[in-house]
Structure formats: C-alpha cells, structure tokens
Design a protein around this motif. Structure first.
Motif, PDB file in Angstrom:
ATOM      1  N   GLY B  24     -15.788 -35.028  45.954  1.00 48.87           N
ATOM      2  CA  GLY B  24     -14.377 -35.150  46.304  1.00 48.87           C
ATOM      3  C   GLY B  24     -13.500 -35.247  45.065  1.00 48.87           C
ATOM      4  O   GLY B  24     -12.465 -34.587  44.949  1.00 48.87           O
ATOM      5  N   TYR B  25     -13.963 -36.066  44.114  1.00 50.16           N
ATOM      6  CA  TYR B  25     -13.227 -36.236  42.864  1.00 50.16           C
ATOM      7  C   TYR B  25     -13.136 -34.908  42.110  1.00 50.16           C
ATOM      8  O   TYR B  25     -12.082 -34.516  41.618  1.00 50.16           O
ATOM      9  N   SER B  26     -14.269 -34.204  42.058  1.00 51.90           N
ATOM     10  CA  SER B  26     -14.328 -32.941  41.339  1.00 51.90           C
ATOM     11  C   SER B  26     -13.465 -31.878  42.011  1.00 51.90           C
ATOM     12  O   SER B  26     -12.851 -31.043  41.348  1.00 51.90           O
ATOM     13  N   LEU B  27     -13.428 -31.926  43.336  1.00 53.17           N
ATOM     14  CA  LEU B  27     -12.607 -30.979  44.098  1.00 53.17           C
ATOM     15  C   LEU B  27     -11.140 -31.134  43.700  1.00 53.17           C
ATOM     16  O   LEU B  27     -10.449 -30.161  43.404  1.00 53.17           O
ATOM     17  N   VAL B  28     -10.682 -32.388  43.655  1.00 56.61           N
ATOM     18  CA  VAL B  28      -9.303 -32.645  43.244  1.00 56.61           C
ATOM     19  C   VAL B  28      -9.101 -32.198  41.795  1.00 56.61           C
ATOM     20  O   VAL B  28      -8.109 -31.547  41.464  1.00 56.61           O
ATOM     21  N   LEU B 236     -17.098 -30.934  34.666  1.00 60.51           N
ATOM     22  CA  LEU B 236     -15.876 -31.326  35.372  1.00 60.51           C
ATOM     23  C   LEU B 236     -15.316 -30.174  36.186  1.00 60.51           C
ATOM     24  O   LEU B 236     -15.121 -29.081  35.676  1.00 60.51           O
ATOM     25  N   GLY B 237     -15.064 -30.434  37.472  1.00 59.70           N
ATOM     26  CA  GLY B 237     -14.449 -29.416  38.310  1.00 59.70           C
ATOM     27  C   GLY B 237     -15.449 -28.529  39.032  1.00 59.70           C
ATOM     28  O   GLY B 237     -15.071 -27.742  39.877  1.00 59.70           O
ATOM     29  N   SER B 238     -16.744 -28.667  38.698  1.00 64.40           N
ATOM     30  CA  SER B 238     -17.747 -27.840  39.365  1.00 64.40           C
ATOM     31  C   SER B 238     -18.394 -28.632  40.498  1.00 64.40           C
ATOM     32  O   SER B 238     -18.912 -29.727  40.284  1.00 64.40           O
ATOM     33  N   LEU B 239     -18.361 -28.112  41.731  1.00 65.99           N
ATOM     34  CA  LEU B 239     -18.900 -28.861  42.862  1.00 65.99           C
ATOM     35  C   LEU B 239     -20.430 -28.938  42.829  1.00 65.99           C
ATOM     36  O   LEU B 239     -20.992 -30.014  43.005  1.00 65.99           O
ATOM     37  N   PRO B 240     -21.143 -27.810  42.606  1.00 63.76           N
ATOM     38  CA  PRO B 240     -22.602 -27.931  42.481  1.00 63.76           C
ATOM     39  C   PRO B 240     -22.963 -28.859  41.319  1.00 63.76           C
ATOM     40  O   PRO B 240     -23.911 -29.649  41.411  1.00 63.76           O
TER      41      PRO B 240
END
Lengths: 253, 293, 293
Positions: B24-28, B236-240
């Motif tokens: 969730g954090y990375s998604l944001v 950072l920013g990568s969901l996998p």
C-alpha cells in the motif's frame, strides 16, 4: 581540432532511440542552431553534452577532451553552461542570488565561510558586483532583489541566461530561449544572443522549434528528426533542404 | 530442523503481513513519489475499528473485518483529501507532503491516545491461534498460516485489480507519469483517492493481524518503518519489490530473533536498509529514476 | 541556578539542536525524523568521556559534536546520493537503532536505566556562549557560497548540478553539519541534566525538532530560533496537558503545510527588516532574502 565534437552518439530510453548515430561539429565562436520537430531529440543532445544522461555509444569531445565518462559537476566547470526548456530557476531566492549561485570564482574555504574572514569579504563583493553587471547586461538591474519566481516569464528566461553566463562558459547551450515570448521580446532576444556570441566571444548552440528564429542569427544550422541528424548547413541551405521541409510538413500534416 | 522450519514459517507469516502494509505504501509512492508517514496511522485505525466492531456487534470477524477495511479505506482517502490534495495542487515540493504526512501520523496516533487512552488491548479471540502440526515435521500456529493465506488472497486481488480493471490501467499509467496520465483524460484526483482507499484497505488487513500478534495500542503504527524498509529493499515504488522485500525482512527478523537475540531483530532491519542502499540503492526491483528536463 | 536559569539553558540547547535541523530541512530540503539520535550520540559520548575517562568537559563536548558529525556523514553517504525518501526512512531506523544500542551495550552505556553522575558543566554562561557562537557560525555559513549551494539543492537539485554543484556532496555536508549541531546540543544536555537516558532522545524528541523548524518557517533561521523559544516555553508552562501537545503539534504541522508552507517567517529573516526602506519597497509577495546580509 574542433571545439565541440559529437561522434556517432546513441542514447535510448527503454527501447526508444532518442538520439541515434548523431554527429555534430562546432567550431569556436560559432552560433549554431539545432532545429527539428517536437520530440526529435534536441534536448536529449544537450542532456548528453552536459552529462545528465550517460551516452550509450559514441563520444563527446570538448576542446579535445572526452566528456562521456564525466558527471555534470565535472563537465560544467570545464566551461559549459546551459538553460532549460522549462525554466529551472531557484524560485524562492532573488534574481541576484540566482546569478551569484552560479558564480564559481568564490573560492574561499569552509572556515573562511564560517567566520566570514579571509577571502570571504572580497570574494562575495566581487561575486555580487559581477552578478549585478550580468543582470544589467540582461536589462534586469532593477529586478535584482525580487524573488525569481515572482518575475514575469520573459524576465525569468533572461535571469536564467544571466545565471548561465555567470558560470563564465566557453560554450553556452540555450534550450528554446524564445518559448512563450511575444514577437517583440523574441526580436530583443535574438539581438542579445548575437551580442553574447560576438561581444563575449562565447560559442552558442541554440535549440529552436521554429525555424524562422534561428535563420536570422545562426552561422550554421543542424536539423534533427527522430533522433538523427537529417541535414546540416547554412540557414539558406537548410531552408530549402527537402528533408527538413518534409520533417516540418510531416509534423503539420 | 523443527525449530528452523518453525522460524521460517513464522518469518514468512510476519513478512506477508509486512507485505500488505508495504504494498500500500509503495503504491502511494509510485504515484505521488513521497513517503506517506501517515500510513502507520491507517494500521491503527484498522485495528481499533475492528476491535470496537467486534466488541459491539458480536464477535463476527466477517462483519468486524469488513467494517475495519471500509473505515480505514475511507479514512485514508480522507487523509489525502484533507492534508495532501491542497498541497499537491499548489506545488510539487515533496518536502511539504512529507511534513504534512508526519503531521497526520501524529494527529491520528494522538487522537487515539486522547480519546481512548494508550492502554494495550487484545482483540477478542476471533482469529484462531491454536497450534497446528505441519507434515509431521514442525508445529506452527493456525494464525501464522492464516496470515499467509489472507495476504496471498488480498495481494492476488490487488494484482487482478491493477492488471484487469480500467482504474488499474490508469494507476499503471500514472505510475509512469502522473501529469501525462492527467493530460490523457484520467481523473487524477479520483485516481489518487482510489489509490489511497486501496492502500488503506490493505493497511487495515495488516493492522488486524498485527493487533492479534502484538496487541493493539496507539503507537502500533510505528511498526510501518519495517514496511518502509521492506519497500526500499525491494525497490521504492515497485509492488513486486515490496512483497519480496517484506518476505526477506520478515525472515531476517524471525531468524535473528530465533537464533541470535530477540533484542537485535530491529537492528537487523536497519542493517538491511543500509546494506541495500550501499550495494544496490535502487533495491531489488527498482529502476533508475529518469529525470525529465 | 534557579528554575528560570534552567529554562534559559534548556532554551539554548533546544535552539542549537533546532538550528541543526533547520540547516538540513529548511535550507537543504531534506526531511528528517531522527535527529534526536545525533543528540543521543553527543550526550553519551560526552558523558562517557568525562565520567569514565576523565576528559575535560570542553573537549568532551567537542568530541560529542565530532562523533555525531561522523556518524551523520557515514549515514549520509548511502542515503543522500540518490534523490528520494531514503534518508527520511533511514533516519527513523537510525533513531531506533541508536536507542537499541544504548539500551543493550550495558558495559559502556549502563543501559536503559540511564547514565548518572555526569558533571554539571552546562552552566548558564557556557550554554549562552555556545548558543551565540553557533548561531553566528550558522548565519555566516548560510550567507556564503555553502549556503547558496544548500539552497540550490533544495530548490532545484537538477539545476544545481547543472551549475556544476556536486549535489550529493553538499547534501551530505549539510547533514554532517546538522549532526554536529545536534551532537553539541546533546553534549550540553548531558552536562545540564547530569543524568541521561535513552528515552530522552526518542522519536518524540526528533519529531519535536522537525516541528519547530516547520513552525519557524522552512529556510528562516530566525524563525527557527523564535519557534524553538516559544515551543520550549510552551512545553515548560503547559506540562499538565502534555497529552494534547502532540495532537496540537500534528494539527499545526498539517495546517501550515496546507495554508502557508513557508511558515511564520517565510524565508524572511528578522535582520532583513533592518535593511532599510529601499529593500522593503522592492520586496515581493513571497519574500526575497538576497542572501548577502
């Protein structure tokens, strides 16, 4: 030896060839125009020269020295300065401070800075004087203390040029300096660019989207399309070059 | 062998809870490019909503869980609406968003301190924690297995949402370039609200499991630092990346606690962060950020 | 030394620490949630050197600053080279790790119960002299080419690097200096309290430092000093309602970011006002400190 030489430079972003097998030679004191439709890779060429992106292939020589392995902070002090297509001024500080920030002859030490001692006073006074001169040269002497972000657009463009000049470059890269200006301002700007080249003896490459503007002032024009150079020559030659016309017509069609 | 397998399962279970939070954090982060420090607050909101829903509406985990997820999703979207949107719309200085998120995290945490107090609370026993014998090799708890299963379900759901739905496509586009996505006709504000809602829902799931594991208290949100670190380790920013990083972190933590010292487990987390930044700063799955000039 | 004198000393200490954070966050644009860690390093270094090794307190204070500066520098290398929230995340990890180390390295730090018996060397004159000298140093630094470099990194790091600045170097330098300031503040704290404990330098203290800098206005040193004074007094006067204090802090942080990110002072300094009418006449809406005062 050429002043600036780009040899077979390649750069791609995730499979898209932004610049492809690009070669360009600039002689000292020349005013060179770099034209081409949107997305032709003109700004990428500037980004490669200033070291913002590393080149994939090819070499860039400046006064005989290969720039390609160097970082921006190593390249700029060698005598290259640039402006940006979308202004990148330090908006919160004054126009004057923007220009002083670029003035790199303040060579006092950390301790001298901490105690405002030694060379600090002289250096700062010199920097301030020089920056004011440059703003004056740009016709902005009365705007020196205003926060850069609050100046009108045309003035901001000129502050940016003053800032680039404060680096005391041998080569100046101007990225669409006329963008967002009215015809009158463009006329002034053309004069100014010409003066920087002839009076200050600085070699200039100017990116322009509109052909007509560069035709007036440039000694030599190169035209890019899809990352490659498609033509090079005097403004007259370029204006009648079939591929250049096709590139521009193709865009408008 | 038995203990090792036990710690392994324990680590993966903890890691999968971290994954829910880190994703969730990375998604944001992938959309707005800033660390939402209020993300920890969402966990606490999820935990407390579940706690009170269970207490007041009979011990039905389905009702309590659903309400917690919904409430946290809405709270997350509201947080964005109140604290971040006005800043976003005026400037692109990320520092201001970081400070606002710090403010929101303090507000959320202390709202709970002031209204219901800092006491530790245990969730009613609606999630089974009885020991389970696994393949005759090792003993683990039903809770550990359940957290893994639930994490897999929610992460698969997220994957389907992002890959298959219309908004998922928009999210992927916005992760590449928010402004361009906006120019292409994506309703950016709506998109960001949805992203925060989704992040909030995932954080609530994580929050419920964490409150069973560690009991519930207003500072429980501080644990998100581990999810942040996991996200950095994965890129950072990568969901996998966030999922893999979380599993690594959960394992490292549990193996340290099991075989070296439980006091050092948090130190291992920080060491992992420093090592990642020294060896591969963009993380396992991160891309080199490309600057547009 | 009376109650009033004690408050003045505390004020000096807090102001020195806040100046450190102000340099990093206000002038260089780097967010931190862990500067209490540097205070802790300074405090413990000084305590151990004076008590265990009989080093003169003045040298011990300087050593505290230098140790903090060194650690800050070492943390800065991996975390500040890349743009992104790496340092912000690492700073939370740092403050936790330092606390863990202080609590567990019993033989050196005497653990969680605290370090007693430190000489009370932080008298009122000592605190005042440190404050004055360090304030002058900071003002001088900001009004020099270093200050301009820091502000350039803050406002547009890409433009800064294309003016020939090694932005990573200046960001790390800024962190090192701010670590030095917080280290000195921590050292003075040790000599003031004569007893230090790991919990004195927790997340809450870090949050308070960052809040003070935001309240005072990002990029205004006099604002930082003013806010630090006000907050120190408020904390002393309103001890009884301290649980609401954090809630209010958080609320104000969000409100400032939403309404007026430049804070109370904006980038204006008190001493700008004395520059005479000509400056006031040309002043612009958003302020224009020309950096040469």
């Amino acid at each position: 030896m050429a002043f600036l030489e780009l040899l077979n430079v390649d750069k791609s972003f995730g499979g898209v060839k932004a610049v492809h097998n690009f070669t360009l030679t600039v002689q000292e004191g020349e005013l060179v125009g770099l034209i081409g439709p949107n997305g032709a890779g003109k700004t990428t060429v500037f980004n490669l020269i200033t070291g913002l992106y590393p080149v994939d292939n090819g070499q860039i020589f400046f006064q005989g020295e290969d720039l390609s392995p160097l970082k921006p902070y190593e390249i700029i002090p060698r005598g290259i300065a640039r402006t940006f297509q979308n202004l990148r001024l330090f908006a919160r500080v004054s126009a004057l401070e923007n220009v002083i920030t670029a003035y790199r002859k303040c060579q006092y030490s950390f301790l001298e800075a901490l105690f405002h001692a030694g060379r600090w006073k002289l250096s700062e006074a010199e920097a301030r004087k020089r920056a004011l001169e440059l703003l004056d040269f740009m016709g902005l002497a009365d705007k020196a203390l205003q926060a850069a972000g609050t100046l009108p657009y045309g003035h901001q463009r000129r502050v940016e040029i003053a800032r680039a000049l404060a680096l005391e470059p041998k080569l100046l890269l101007l990225d669409e300096p006329a963008a967002g200006m009215n015809p009158e301002e463009i006329e002034d700007l053309n004069m100014l660019i010409k003066r920087i080249c002839t009076n200050l003896g600085i070699t200039i490459i100017v990116i322009e989207h509109h052909m007509e503007l560069v035709m007036e002032i440039c000694d030599c024009v190169a035209c890019m399309n899809f990352g490659a150079k498609i033509a090079e020559g005097t403004p007259d030659e370029i204006q009648s070059h079939p591929e250049v016309l096709a590139a521009y017509l193709g865009e408008e069609a | 062998m038995g203990t090792f397998a036990q710690q392994l399962i324990n680590g993966i279970s903890l890691g999968s809870v971290y994954a829910l939070i880190a994703v969730g954090y990375s998604l944001v982060y992938s959309i707005l490019l800033f660390s939402n420090f209020a993300h920890g607050g969402f966990i606490v909101i999820g935990g407390y909503t579940c706690y009170y829903a269970l207490r007041s509406m009979g011990n039905n985990i389905w009702v309590g869980g659903f309400l917690a997820l919904l409430a946290t999703g809405i709270a997350a979207a509201l947080t964005e609406r109140i604290a971040y949107r006005p800043i976003r719309e005026r400037t692109d200085i990320k520092l201001y968003l970081l400070i606002a998120s710090l403010g929101m995290s303090i507000v959320i945490e202390n709202l709970f301190v002031v209204t219901i107090g800092g006491r530790f609370r245990a969730l009613p026993p609606v999630i089974p924690t009885n020991p389970v014998r696994l393949f005759g090799i090792t003993t683990t708890s039903a809770f550990d297995l359940l957290s893994m299963v639930v994490a897999v379900i929610f992460l698969t759901g997220l994957q389907l949402f992002i890959k298959k739905s219309k908004w998922g496509l928009a999210i992927r586009a916005a992760a590449c370039d928010l402004r361009t996505a906006g120019l292409m006709g994506v309703n950016v504000n709506m998109l960001i609200s949805i992203v925060f809602f989704v992040a909030g829902v995932l954080a609530a799931v994580g929050g419920i499991f964490l409150s069973v594991r560690y009991t519930l208290y207003p500072q429980l949100g501080a644990i998100t630092i581990k999810a942040f670190v996991a996200a950095v380790v994965g890129g950072l920013g990568s969901l996998p990346g966030a999922v893999v990083g979380s599993l690594i972190l959960g394992l490292a933590e549990m193996l340290t606690a099991g075989f070296i010292s439980s006091q050092l487990r948090d130190l291992v987390v920080f060491s992992l962060l420093v090592i990642t930044l020294l060896v591969k700063p963009t993380g396992l799955f991160g891309k080199e950020p490309l600057e547009k000039v | 030394m009376g109650y009033f004198g004690g408050i003045i000393i505390l004020l000096c200490i807090n102001s020195i620490a806040a100046m450190g954070v102000s340099l990093l966050t206000g002038f260089t644009g780097i967010f931190t949630l862990g500067h209490a860690a540097y205070m802790a390093l300074g405090a413990y270094t000084t305590a151990i050197l004076t008590v265990q090794y009989g080093v003169h307190w003045f040298l011990a204070i300087l050593a505290g600053g230098v140790i903090s500066m060194t650690i800050a520098y070492l943390i800065g290398i991996p975390t500040l080279k890349l743009m992104g929230d790496y340092y912000a995340i690492a700073s939370i990890g740092l403050v936790e790790s330092i606390r863990l180390i202080l609590e567990n390295w019993q033989s050196l730090t005497k653990g969680a119960r605290g370090y007693p018996g430190i000489e009370g060397f932080t008298t009122l004159p000592v605190a005042l002299i440190f404050l004055v000298v360090m304030t002058i140093g900071m003002i001088n630094l900001i009004n020099s080419r270093y200050g301009r470099a820091f502000k350039a990194c803050r406002d547009d790091y890409l433009a800064a690097s294309l003016l020939g600045y090694n932005t990573a170097f200046y960001r790390i330098l800024s962190l090192a200096i701010s670590g030095f300031y917080c280290g000195i503040a921590g050292a003075l704290m040790a000599g003031f309290m004569t007893f230090i404990q790991p919990v004195m330098f927790d997340m809450m203290k870090s949050t308070e430092l960052t809040s003070v800098v935001v309240f005072g206005g990002l990029g205004s040193l006099s604002g930082t000093l003013l806010a630090s004074t006000v907050i120190t007094l408020v904390v002393e006067l309103f001890r009884p309602i301290s649980q609401y204090r954090m809630l209010i802090y958080g609320g104000i942080l969000v409100a400032i970011m939403v309404l007026r990110p430049e804070g109370i002072m904006g980038s204006w300094e008190v001493w700008d006002l004395s520059k005479g009418l000509s400056f006031v006449r040309t002043k612009s809406k958003r302020g224009g400190n020309d950096g040469l005062s």
